[in-house]
Motif scaffolding. Structure first.
Motif, short mmCIF file in Angstrom:
data_model
loop_
_atom_site.label_atom_id
_atom_site.label_comp_id
_atom_site.label_asym_id
_atom_site.label_seq_id
_atom_site.Cartn_x
_atom_site.Cartn_y
_atom_site.Cartn_z
N GLU A 256 0.85 -1.20 0.00
CA GLU A 256 0.00 0.00 0.00
C GLU A 256 0.88 1.24 0.00
O GLU A 256 1.78 1.37 0.82
CB GLU A 256 -0.88 -0.01 1.26
CG GLU A 256 -1.69 1.25 1.42
CD GLU A 256 -2.49 1.28 2.72
OE1 GLU A 256 -3.27 0.33 2.95
OE2 GLU A 256 -2.32 2.23 3.50
N ARG B 114 -1.39 -3.16 -4.23
CA ARG B 114 -2.75 -3.55 -3.86
C ARG B 114 -3.61 -2.37 -3.46
O ARG B 114 -4.82 -2.40 -3.60
CB ARG B 114 -2.71 -4.59 -2.71
CG ARG B 114 -2.18 -5.91 -3.13
CD ARG B 114 -3.13 -6.61 -4.12
NE ARG B 114 -4.27 -7.24 -3.44
CZ ARG B 114 -5.51 -6.82 -3.50
NH1 ARG B 114 -5.82 -5.75 -4.20
NH2 ARG B 114 -6.47 -7.44 -2.86
N ARG B 115 -2.98 -1.34 -2.88
CA ARG B 115 -3.78 -0.19 -2.43
C ARG B 115 -3.04 1.11 -2.66
O ARG B 115 -1.83 1.20 -2.41
CB ARG B 115 -4.05 -0.28 -0.94
CG ARG B 115 -5.34 -0.91 -0.62
CD ARG B 115 -5.59 -0.73 0.84
NE ARG B 115 -6.61 -1.64 1.28
CZ ARG B 115 -6.78 -2.02 2.52
NH1 ARG B 115 -5.97 -1.56 3.45
NH2 ARG B 115 -7.76 -2.82 2.84
N GLU C 75 -12.05 -6.01 3.64
CA GLU C 75 -10.75 -6.48 3.17
C GLU C 75 -9.68 -5.77 4.00
O GLU C 75 -9.68 -4.54 4.07
CB GLU C 75 -10.63 -6.09 1.70
CG GLU C 75 -9.54 -6.80 0.99
CD GLU C 75 -9.50 -6.38 -0.48
OE1 GLU C 75 -9.54 -5.17 -0.74
OE2 GLU C 75 -9.43 -7.29 -1.32
N LEU D 24 -5.57 -5.22 5.05
CA LEU D 24 -4.14 -5.40 4.77
C LEU D 24 -3.46 -5.49 6.14
O LEU D 24 -3.45 -4.53 6.91
CB LEU D 24 -3.58 -4.21 3.98
CG LEU D 24 -2.06 -4.19 3.81
CD1 LEU D 24 -1.56 -5.41 3.05
CD2 LEU D 24 -1.62 -2.92 3.09
N MET E 198 -3.39 -9.79 2.47
CA MET E 198 -4.76 -9.28 2.50
C MET E 198 -5.66 -10.40 3.01
O MET E 198 -5.49 -11.56 2.62
CB MET E 198 -5.24 -8.89 1.10
CG MET E 198 -4.38 -7.90 0.36
SD MET E 198 -4.46 -6.22 0.97
CE MET E 198 -6.11 -5.73 0.57
N GLU F 149 -6.28 -13.90 1.14
CA GLU F 149 -6.16 -13.78 -0.31
C GLU F 149 -4.96 -14.61 -0.75
O GLU F 149 -3.94 -14.64 -0.05
CB GLU F 149 -5.93 -12.32 -0.66
CG GLU F 149 -5.82 -12.05 -2.13
CD GLU F 149 -5.43 -10.60 -2.41
OE1 GLU F 149 -4.23 -10.29 -2.40
OE2 GLU F 149 -6.34 -9.79 -2.61
#
Ligand code: SF4
Length: 469
Positions: free
Chosen positions: A208, A243-244, A397, A399, A446, A467
């Motif tokens: 992220e 991912r973010r 979701e 992290l 995640m 995930e």
């Protein structure tokens, strides 16, 4: 504009230690990381213990009066340490340093070094001068056209989340704000440098990234081709493995439609936007030189909620600005009621020397400011609680950042959290859950978590599934 690579450690460097104390915003936290990075090239290791450190560095903030007083208090507390170990060096950097420079060095005789944010790349020279017995004040500012952005060394960001500066300074000159004076004019980091940094971080395990700037969505002004912040978001979000993506802080006047619409289009753009409103009265906004009206601001919220209905929104509010009447303040309450923010940072106005507003009478009495602050905070607390309630029973979701911290347990007044891990939802809410794997194995992964318990500032839930990595 140039990117400066982290200095390679010289082969023969004395091993020394630095202890860094950081006040203020994310930008300062990020600057502290860059300072440690540059000092590592000079042989310094970070230590949590100020008493044993060769260099103690206070990175300061002057956005509000309290942190400025805090630095003087910290310097007074460090004085006996310095008297006991005269070889120890004491430095102040950041906004207070930029503002007071040589003056601070003159006022605090046991202080060795004062430097502003633009001088971080000059640390090797300044440390050399200290080693030669000098005392140094360095507060010059870089020309925005030639700004030396420091490139993040991925090894200095050990966790799954990282900050990347995209703009520095601000050209807006809000009447209460010291930033344009201490951080200088706005400069944007070139796109190729940013992409290289984010790619490097992702390759090192970062999942992220938060793009940082005092007015982050002004990014692109002054760069060749006049790119927009939305272009930057599209480019960075497409970096494989990221991912973010988050960004902070946005200015409502620069929050363009295209950027707001991306919340509905980019799957890894986290559904969270901090958009400081400051006041709910057009008259006050005008005196603050904010450059927008309440109607414009609410239009921004409507647009972004249309793109992403579940987005979490937060804001900043200042109460007791010069000339703020009870009626003006009630307009702020009405705006807070209508906007239904997930969170709010609120402050009582205090004048910052050198700003336009500091020349106006600070005419809302302190007790009245305190009353208004308590009123707006209690309204927001009720709204925050009802916004948090929507998570109950939902899957979010998360992290994972590491083991749940004791500080959370104490703040939320709840039981033991040993064995639990914590992370954040896309909407930026801390989430705790019991992991079936040790924390060090799931850091950066995640997970889907079902929310069982809604606390004041965090959520607690049950792992549904990890995930695939
Ligand atoms: S936009 Fe206004 S409040 Fe924000 S940093 Fe710039 S001058 Fe300060």
């Amino acid at each position: 504009m140039i990117g400066t690579s982290p200095t390679d450690p010289p082969s023969e460097v004395p091993s020394r230690t630095v202890h860094v104390i950081t006040h203020g915003c994310q930008m300062n936290v990020h600057d502290s990381r860059r300072i440690v990075q540059v000092l590592a090239g000079l042989g310094y290791r970070e230590t949590p213990d100020p008493a044993g450190a060769d260099l103690v560095l206070i990175n300061t903030c002057s956005v509000r009066a309290r942190p400025e007083n805090k630095v003087l208090g910290t310097l007074a507390r460090l004085r006996p340490l310095k008297e006991f170990r005269p070889g120890m060096r004491l430095a102040v950097c950041g906004c207070v340093a930029q503002q007071h420079g040589q003056d601070l060095l003159d006022r605090v005789p046991w202080l060795d070094l004062v430097f502003g944010p633009d001088r971080i790349p000059d640390l090797p020279r300044m440390i050399r001068e200290l080693d030669e017995g000098g005392r140094v004040a360095a507060t010059g500012m870089d020309d925005p056209e030639d700004y030396r952005f420091l490139e993040v060394d991925p090894s200095s960001e050990p966790g799954p989340t990282a900050f990347v500066t995209v703009t520095k300074g601000c050209n807006r000159f809000c009447s209460y704000c010291i930033v344009p004076f201490v951080r200088g004019r706005e400069a944007s980091k070139p796109l190729d440098l940013l992409v290289r940094e984010v790619r490097g971080l992702v390759a090192a395990g970062v999942r992220e990234v938060t793009l940082l700037g005092q007015n982050v969505n002004a990014w692109g002004r002054g760069l060749p081709g006049d790119p927009r912040f939305a272009d930057l978001l599209e480019t960075v979000s497409a970096i494989p493995g990221l991912r973010r993506l988050r960004f902070v802080t946005s200015h409502p006047a620069d929050a363009e439609d295209r950027m707001l619409d991306l919340f509905g289009r980019l799957p890894n753009l986290a559904p969270y936007l901090h958009l400081p409103v400051q006041a709910g009265s057009d008259a006050v906004l005008q005196r603050m030189h904010r450059g927008y009206t309440v109607a414009h601001y609410l239009g921004r919220l409507e647009r972004v909620r249309r793109a992403c209905p579940d987005i979490a929104l937060s804001t900043d509010v200042i109460v007791g600005f010069p000339g703020e009447t009870r009626e003006d303040f009630e307009a702020t309450l009405a705006l807070v009621q209508e906007a239904r923010f997930d969170g709010m940072f609120s402050f009582a106005y205090s004048p910052r020397p050198g700003t336009a507003a500091a020349r106006w009478p600070d005419d809302v009495p302190a007790p009245e400011k305190a009353v208004r602050l308590a009123e707006v905070q209690s309204l927001q607390d009720a709204i925050s609680a009802s916004r948090m309630a929507r998570y109950r029973g939902r899957e979010v979701e998360v992290l994972v950042e590491g083991p749940s911290r004791d500080a959370t347990r104490v703040r939320e007044g709840i039981g033991d959290r040993r064995g639990e891990v914590q992370g954040r939802s896309g909407t930026n809410v801390p989430v705790h859950f019991r992991s079936d794997l040790p924390a060090d194995q799931v850091r950066g992964r995640m997970a889907r978590v079902r929310v069982d318990e809604v606390l004041a500032h965090s959520l607690r839930g049950t792992l549904v599934q990890w995930e695939e990595t």
